[in-house]
Design an enzyme around this catalytic site. Sequence first.
Site, PDB file in Angstrom:
ATOM      1  N   ASN A 156       0.868  -1.180   0.000  1.00 36.35           N
ATOM      2  CA  ASN A 156       0.000   0.000   0.000  1.00 36.35           C
ATOM      3  C   ASN A 156       0.903   1.228   0.000  1.00 36.35           C
ATOM      4  OD1 ASN A 156      -1.910   1.956   0.333  1.00 36.35           O
ATOM      5  ND2 ASN A 156      -2.362   1.471   2.482  1.00 36.35           N
TER       6      ASN A 156
ATOM      7  N   LYS B 202       0.048   4.241  -0.394  1.00 33.64           N
ATOM      8  CA  LYS B 202      -0.636   5.432   0.123  1.00 33.64           C
ATOM      9  C   LYS B 202      -0.336   6.631  -0.790  1.00 33.64           C
ATOM     10  CE  LYS B 202      -0.079   3.486   4.697  1.00 33.64           C
ATOM     11  NZ  LYS B 202      -0.270   3.639   6.108  1.00 33.64           N
TER      12      LYS B 202
ATOM     13  N   HIS C  28      -9.635   1.129   4.250  1.00 36.90           N
ATOM     14  CA  HIS C  28      -8.404   1.309   5.023  1.00 36.90           C
ATOM     15  C   HIS C  28      -8.718   2.224   6.209  1.00 36.90           C
ATOM     16  CE1 HIS C  28      -4.367   2.509   6.141  1.00 36.90           C
ATOM     17  NE2 HIS C  28      -3.957   1.413   5.525  1.00 36.90           N
TER      18      HIS C  28
ATOM     19  N   GLU D 236      -7.236   4.643   7.391  1.00 37.93           N
ATOM     20  CA  GLU D 236      -7.051   6.076   7.115  1.00 37.93           C
ATOM     21  C   GLU D 236      -8.274   6.641   6.399  1.00 37.93           C
ATOM     22  OE1 GLU D 236      -3.296   5.571   5.170  1.00 37.93           O
ATOM     23  OE2 GLU D 236      -2.436   4.944   7.081  1.00 37.93           O
TER      24      GLU D 236
ATOM     25  N   GLU E  85      -6.063  -5.155  10.158  1.00 43.60           N
ATOM     26  CA  GLU E  85      -5.036  -4.151  10.449  1.00 43.60           C
ATOM     27  C   GLU E  85      -5.367  -3.426  11.751  1.00 43.60           C
ATOM     28  OE1 GLU E  85      -2.873  -2.892   6.696  1.00 43.60           O
ATOM     29  OE2 GLU E  85      -4.639  -1.632   6.785  1.00 43.60           O
TER      30      GLU E  85
ATOM     31  N   GLY F 266       1.801   1.967  10.817  1.00 46.08           N
ATOM     32  CA  GLY F 266       2.752   3.077  10.717  1.00 46.08           C
ATOM     33  C   GLY F 266       3.370   3.468  12.042  1.00 46.08           C
TER      34      GLY F 266
ATOM     35  N   SER G  96       2.781  -2.491  10.464  1.00 50.07           N
ATOM     36  CA  SER G  96       4.221  -2.560  10.689  1.00 50.07           C
ATOM     37  C   SER G  96       4.823  -3.927  10.334  1.00 50.07           C
ATOM     38  CB  SER G  96       4.559  -2.151  12.127  1.00 50.07           C
ATOM     39  OG  SER G  96       4.133  -0.818  12.356  1.00 50.07           O
TER      40      SER G  96
HETATM   41  C1  PEP Z   1      -0.996   0.028   5.843  1.00 50.27           C
HETATM   42  O1  PEP Z   1      -0.799   1.038   5.200  1.00 50.27           O
HETATM   43  O2  PEP Z   1      -2.017  -0.616   5.633  1.00 50.27           O
HETATM   44  C2  PEP Z   1      -0.009  -0.375   6.833  1.00 50.27           C
HETATM   45  C3  PEP Z   1      -0.204  -1.485   7.474  1.00 50.27           C
HETATM   46  O3  PEP Z   1       1.060   0.456   7.038  1.00 50.27           O
HETATM   47  P1  PEP Z   1       2.425   0.076   7.791  1.00 50.27           P
HETATM   48  O4  PEP Z   1       2.909  -1.221   7.193  1.00 50.27           O
HETATM   49  O5  PEP Z   1       3.357   1.212   7.494  1.00 50.27           O
HETATM   50  O6  PEP Z   1       2.114  -0.075   9.239  1.00 50.27           O
END
Ligand code: PEP
Length: 253
Positions: free
Chosen positions: A9, A11, A97, A99, A169, A175, A215
Site C-alpha cells: 500500500n 498510500k 483502510h 485512514e 489491520e 505506521g 508494521s
Molecule cells: C498500511 O498502510 O495498511 C499499513 C499497514 O502500514 P504500515 O505497514 O506502514 O504499518
Amino acid sequence: MRKQIAAANWKMNLTYQQGEQLLDDILRAEITLSDDQQAIFAVPFPYLLMAKNELTGSKNYFASAQNCYNKKAGAFTGEVSAEMIQSLGINYCVIGHSERREYFNESNQVLAEKVNLCLDNKITPIFCCGEPLQVREAGTQNSFVEVQLRESLFHLSAEQLQQIVIAYEPIWAIGTGKTATTEQAQEMHAYLRTILADQYGKDIADTISILYGGSVKANNANELFGSPDVDGGLVGGASLIAADFIQIIKSLK
Ligand code: PEP
C-alpha cells in the site's frame, strides 16, 4: 490452498518516476510466485496504468487501486468509480483502510456500498478491518471487528464472499512500528475465520485469504506469515523500499 498475498500500500507516497523505479527494482529480483501466491501493488490512481504495464508479464503480480467511490457514476467531481478502475483492466481495490475510515469518515454502510460496486465490476476488494488502541486495551477487539465484517460484508452471498480478501489491520500497529505479536495476529485471524464459518460454513471460510497489516517489516514477515491463519500481509512503509518488500514477498508461505 487459499492464496498467500503480499500487498503493498503505497498510500500518497512517491512520484510517478519513483514508483516506476521501485517496481523495476522489485521485478528485477525475479521472484517466481506459485499459483497460490500473489504480489499486489496498491498504487495512487494516476499510476495504475503504469503499474499494470510494468507488472504485465510477471505471473501473479497485480496492480490495485487504493479506494473507489461509493456511487456508480455522475456529478462527483474528483472521485473515481469502480467501473473506471475496471476499465483500466485493474481487478483489485483496497476498501475501508483505517485512514479512509478516520480521515474521510467512511462508515461500515458506505464500505458495504463500495464492496458491492467492486463486485459488480469484477474487482476483488481488499477489505480492511481493525480496532483502535482503546478497543484493544478494553479487550473488546473481537466484537469490534466482527461488527465491521457484519455491516460491510455479511450481506454478500457465499459466492460473492469468495471474491473478497480481508486485511486485519489493528490501527495501533499501522505506521507505528508497533507490530501485533504473532499470537495476537493469529488469534484474531482464527476468530475472523470462525465468524466467517458460522455465517457461510467452514469450507467457504477456509478459502478466504486474511492478510495481516500493521508494521510488517522484512524482519518480521516470516514469523507473521508462518501462522496458520495469516495468509500474507498488507504493507505500508516497508513496501516503499525495494529490498524490504522483496524480502516480504519471499516470506510468503
Ligand atoms: C498500511 O498502510 O495498511 C499499513 C499497514 O502500514 P504500515 O505497514 O506502514 O504499518
